[in-house]
Design a protein around this motif. Structure first.
Motif, short mmCIF file in Angstrom:
data_model
loop_
_atom_site.label_atom_id
_atom_site.label_comp_id
_atom_site.label_asym_id
_atom_site.label_seq_id
_atom_site.Cartn_x
_atom_site.Cartn_y
_atom_site.Cartn_z
N TYR A 46 0.83 -1.18 0.00
CA TYR A 46 0.00 0.00 0.00
C TYR A 46 0.88 1.24 0.00
N HIS A 47 0.38 2.30 -0.63
CA HIS A 47 0.94 3.62 -0.35
C HIS A 47 0.57 3.95 1.10
N PRO A 48 1.45 4.62 1.86
CA PRO A 48 1.12 4.92 3.26
C PRO A 48 -0.21 5.66 3.42
N TYR A 49 -0.59 6.50 2.47
CA TYR A 49 -1.89 7.19 2.59
C TYR A 49 -3.03 6.20 2.38
N GLY A 84 8.99 17.83 -3.47
CA GLY A 84 9.03 16.50 -2.87
C GLY A 84 7.65 15.86 -2.82
N CYS A 85 7.49 14.90 -1.94
CA CYS A 85 6.24 14.16 -1.82
C CYS A 85 5.18 15.06 -1.18
N ARG A 86 4.01 15.17 -1.79
CA ARG A 86 2.93 16.02 -1.26
C ARG A 86 2.42 15.51 0.08
N PHE A 87 2.70 14.26 0.39
CA PHE A 87 2.18 13.64 1.62
C PHE A 87 3.23 13.68 2.74
N ALA A 88 4.42 14.21 2.46
CA ALA A 88 5.53 14.12 3.41
C ALA A 88 5.23 14.79 4.75
N HIS A 89 4.42 15.86 4.75
CA HIS A 89 4.14 16.57 6.00
C HIS A 89 3.20 15.79 6.92
N ARG A 90 2.56 14.72 6.39
CA ARG A 90 1.61 13.96 7.19
C ARG A 90 1.96 12.47 7.28
N CYS A 91 3.00 12.06 6.57
CA CYS A 91 3.29 10.63 6.43
C CYS A 91 4.02 10.07 7.65
N PRO A 92 3.42 9.09 8.34
CA PRO A 92 4.10 8.47 9.48
C PRO A 92 5.26 7.57 9.05
N ALA A 93 5.38 7.28 7.75
CA ALA A 93 6.46 6.43 7.24
C ALA A 93 7.55 7.25 6.55
N ARG A 94 7.50 8.57 6.71
CA ARG A 94 8.45 9.46 6.02
C ARG A 94 9.90 9.03 6.26
N LEU A 95 10.69 9.05 5.21
CA LEU A 95 12.08 8.60 5.28
C LEU A 95 13.04 9.70 5.69
N GLY A 96 12.70 10.95 5.43
CA GLY A 96 13.61 12.05 5.72
C GLY A 96 13.70 12.99 4.55
N VAL A 98 14.81 12.96 1.57
CA VAL A 98 14.44 12.54 0.21
C VAL A 98 12.95 12.73 -0.01
N CYS A 99 12.14 12.51 1.01
CA CYS A 99 10.69 12.66 0.86
C CYS A 99 10.30 14.14 0.74
N GLU A 100 11.07 15.01 1.38
CA GLU A 100 10.73 16.43 1.36
C GLU A 100 11.30 17.14 0.15
N ALA A 103 10.10 14.44 -5.51
CA ALA A 103 8.78 13.85 -5.75
C ALA A 103 8.96 12.37 -6.10
N PRO A 104 8.27 11.48 -5.40
CA PRO A 104 8.42 10.05 -5.70
C PRO A 104 7.76 9.71 -7.04
N PRO A 105 8.44 8.95 -7.89
CA PRO A 105 7.82 8.55 -9.16
C PRO A 105 6.82 7.42 -8.93
N ALA A 116 3.28 5.67 -5.82
CA ALA A 116 4.27 6.75 -5.80
C ALA A 116 4.82 6.90 -4.39
N CYS A 117 5.95 6.28 -4.11
CA CYS A 117 6.56 6.35 -2.77
C CYS A 117 8.03 6.01 -2.90
N HIS A 118 8.86 6.66 -2.06
CA HIS A 118 10.30 6.36 -2.05
C HIS A 118 10.63 5.07 -1.30
N ARG A 119 9.72 4.64 -0.45
CA ARG A 119 10.02 3.41 0.30
C ARG A 119 10.09 2.22 -0.66
N PRO A 120 11.02 1.29 -0.42
CA PRO A 120 11.11 0.11 -1.29
C PRO A 120 9.78 -0.65 -1.29
S1 SF4 Z 1 7.58 9.22 -0.44
FE1 SF4 Z 1 8.10 9.40 1.73
S2 SF4 Z 1 6.63 10.86 2.59
FE2 SF4 Z 1 5.84 10.19 0.58
S3 SF4 Z 1 4.48 8.48 1.08
FE3 SF4 Z 1 6.49 7.59 0.65
S4 SF4 Z 1 7.53 7.43 2.66
FE4 SF4 Z 1 5.76 8.81 2.88
#
Ligand code: SF4
Length: 135
Positions: A46-49, A84-96, A98-100, A103-105, A116-120
């Motif tokens: 899942y995407h974290p959102y 960066g990622c539009r969800f980064a300000h609310r994402c509990p899985a934020r990586l740091g 790179v997320c800010e 923008a994740p492809p 669309a997420c940077h997490r593997p």
């Molecule tokens: S790219 Fe980063 S901030 Fe965005 S959803 Fe993935 S882990 Fe969360």
């Protein structure tokens, strides 16, 4: 009989959407963050959102929420990063950073399913299944 008709149904309730749709596009602040067939979007990865949305659906929760309710950081008034990622300000899985900053492809999770997420993808796949986690 195939009539070649498509309907676009928009709702904040992903449980309702799952009942009537063939495909789901999960959007956050105007951008698609996950897209695919219903059965793929309702299963890890899942995407974290998406995971947060699923964990908040009482109907799915009766059969098994996505683990513990996934609480978002901040609130709706928390400003999104300028880039960066539009969800980064609310994402509990934020990586740091790179997320800010980047923008994740959209990356393939399965045929016809993209996230669309940077997490593997392997990490995102470790979330419990929304429908199979017994409640
Ligand atoms: S790219 Fe980063 S901030 Fe965005 S959803 Fe993935 S882990 Fe969360």
């Amino acid at each position: 009989m195939v009539r070649g008709i498509a309907y676009l149904f928009i709702s904040r309730d992903i449980g309702v959407v799952a009942h009537i749709a063939d495909r789901i596009a999960v959007m956050y602040r105007g951008a698609i963050v996950e897209e695919g067939p219903v059965e793929a979007v309702l299963a890890p990865p899942y995407h974290p959102y998406t995971q947060a949305l699923l964990s908040a659906v009482p109907l799915l929760g009766q059969r098994g929420r996505v683990g513990v309710r996934l609480r978002l950081l901040g609130d709706v008034s928390t400003p999104a990063p300028a880039r960066g990622c539009r969800f980064a300000h609310r994402c509990p899985a934020r990586l740091g950073p790179v997320c800010e900053e980047e923008a994740p492809p959209m990356r393939p999770a399965a045929p016809g399913h993209a996230i669309a997420c940077h997490r593997p993808m392997e990490e995102l796949a470790r979330a419990p299944h929304a429908l199979l986690a017994a409640g």
